[in-house]
Design an enzyme around this catalytic site. Sequence first.
Site, PDB file in Angstrom:
ATOM      1  N   GLN A  18       7.108 -51.055 -54.355  1.00 10.78           N
ATOM      2  CA  GLN A  18       7.649 -52.231 -53.672  1.00 10.78           C
ATOM      3  C   GLN A  18       9.165 -52.306 -53.888  1.00 10.78           C
ATOM      4  O   GLN A  18       9.634 -52.273 -55.021  1.00 10.78           O
ATOM      5  CB  GLN A  18       6.964 -53.491 -54.234  1.00 10.78           C
ATOM      6  N   LYS A  25      -1.272 -57.257 -49.961  1.00  5.93           N
ATOM      7  CA  LYS A  25      -1.589 -55.836 -49.744  1.00  5.93           C
ATOM      8  C   LYS A  25      -2.868 -55.471 -50.492  1.00  5.93           C
ATOM      9  O   LYS A  25      -3.762 -54.819 -49.957  1.00  5.93           O
ATOM     10  CB  LYS A  25      -0.434 -54.937 -50.221  1.00  5.93           C
ATOM     11  N   ASP A  57       4.604 -45.240 -47.242  1.00  2.43           N
ATOM     12  CA  ASP A  57       5.691 -46.019 -46.656  1.00  2.43           C
ATOM     13  C   ASP A  57       6.568 -45.150 -45.753  1.00  2.43           C
ATOM     14  O   ASP A  57       7.376 -45.673 -44.988  1.00  2.43           O
ATOM     15  CB  ASP A  57       6.578 -46.600 -47.788  1.00  2.43           C
TER      16      ASP A  57
END
Length: 300
Positions: free
Chosen positions: A98, A54, A121
Site C-alpha cells: 500500500q 481489500k 498493482d
Amino acid sequence: MSAEIIDGKAFAAKLRRDVADQVARLKADHQLKPGLAVVLVGDDPASQVYVRSKGKMTVEVGMNSFEHRLDPSIKETELLALIEGLNADPKVHGILVQLPLPDHLDEDLVINAIDPAKDVDGFHILNVGLLGTGQKAMVPCTPLGCLMMLRNHHGSLSGMNAVVIGRSNIVGKPMAQLLLGDSCTVTIAHSRTRDLPDVVRRADIVVAAVGRAEMVPGDWIKPGATVIDVGINRVDAPEKGEGKTRLVGDCHFESCAAVAGAITPVPGGVGPMTIACLLANTLTACCRANGLPEPADLTA
Ligand code: NDP
C-alpha cells in the site's frame, strides 16, 4: 442532464461475481485457491480503510487474504525480507504494498523487489515495460477498470481521440498506454499543457486523473464525449451540516453530464472498479503461475 451514467458500482459488483465464479472453478477443478498479500506500513487512516476493504472483498470472492501491518519505523531491509518471503510463498499469488510509504523507505526499491509475476498493482518496472511494448503484463488496477468500462460502453475504441489529464505512473501514463493499445489517438495533458480547455474539447474520451476538485467544467467537453472521472476529492459540504464533507471528482458532474454522452459519477464510478480489478489481477496471476488459461475478459 443528458449523459448516460456509467455505473461503476454495478459493473464492479458483476466483475467480482465473475471472479468469484472463476475462483470456485479453480478450487473444484485444480484444488487451487488464489491468495493476495497486502502490506501496510504505518497507520495512515485512508490506507487503513483501503486495506480493510481489500481484505474483506478478497475473502468474499473466495480467495486467501494475507495482511501484513507493519510499524511505521520498520527498516527497509526488514520490509525487503518480508517481500522476499512473500515472493517465495506458493500460497501467495498477488502482492500489494500500500502506497504511500513513509519517507525513509525507497518506494521504487520496494516495488521493484516484488516478483513481477505477483505484482498485481502493475507498478514493477518490468510490468511497466511490458505494457509499454504491448506485451502481456500485469496492468495497474485503476486504468484497467477505466478501460473495461470504456470497452463495455463503446465496444471498439479504435480511432477515437482520447485525452488523459494527468501523467502519474499510477493512473495517467498506464491509462494512455492502454488507450493506445486499443488504437485510440492519445494525448496526455498535465500541469504544463497549454490551452487545456481546447485540448479537452477535441476528445471523444476524456479521462481526468488530476486530484483537483471539479476542475473540468462542462464547456470543456465535446458534445457526446465519454467522461471517465478518476479523481477523488473531499470538499466541505455545509449543506449537510457543520463540518461535513462530500466526495467529488475532477470533473464538475452536473455541467459535464449536461453535455457528455456518458459519464462516471464520483463516488460510484471508477473507485469501485479498482479493487475489483485487483481481485481480477490476483486470479490472473494465479492462473499464470499454474500454467492455466487466463480468464477471458479480466485482463487488458
Ligand atoms: P498525481 O498527483 O500523482 O498526478 C496528478 C497529475 O495531474 C499530474 O500529472 C499533474 O501534472 C496533473 N495536474 C495537476 N494540476 C493540473 C492542472 N491544473 N492541469 C492539468 N494537469 C494537472 O495523482 P494520481 O494520478 O495519483 O491521482 C489523480 C486523482 O485520481 C486523485 O484525485 C486520486 O485521488 C485519484 N485516484 C483515484 C483512484 C481510484 O481508485 N478511483 C486510484 C488512484 C488515484 P504534472 O505531472 O505536470 O504535475
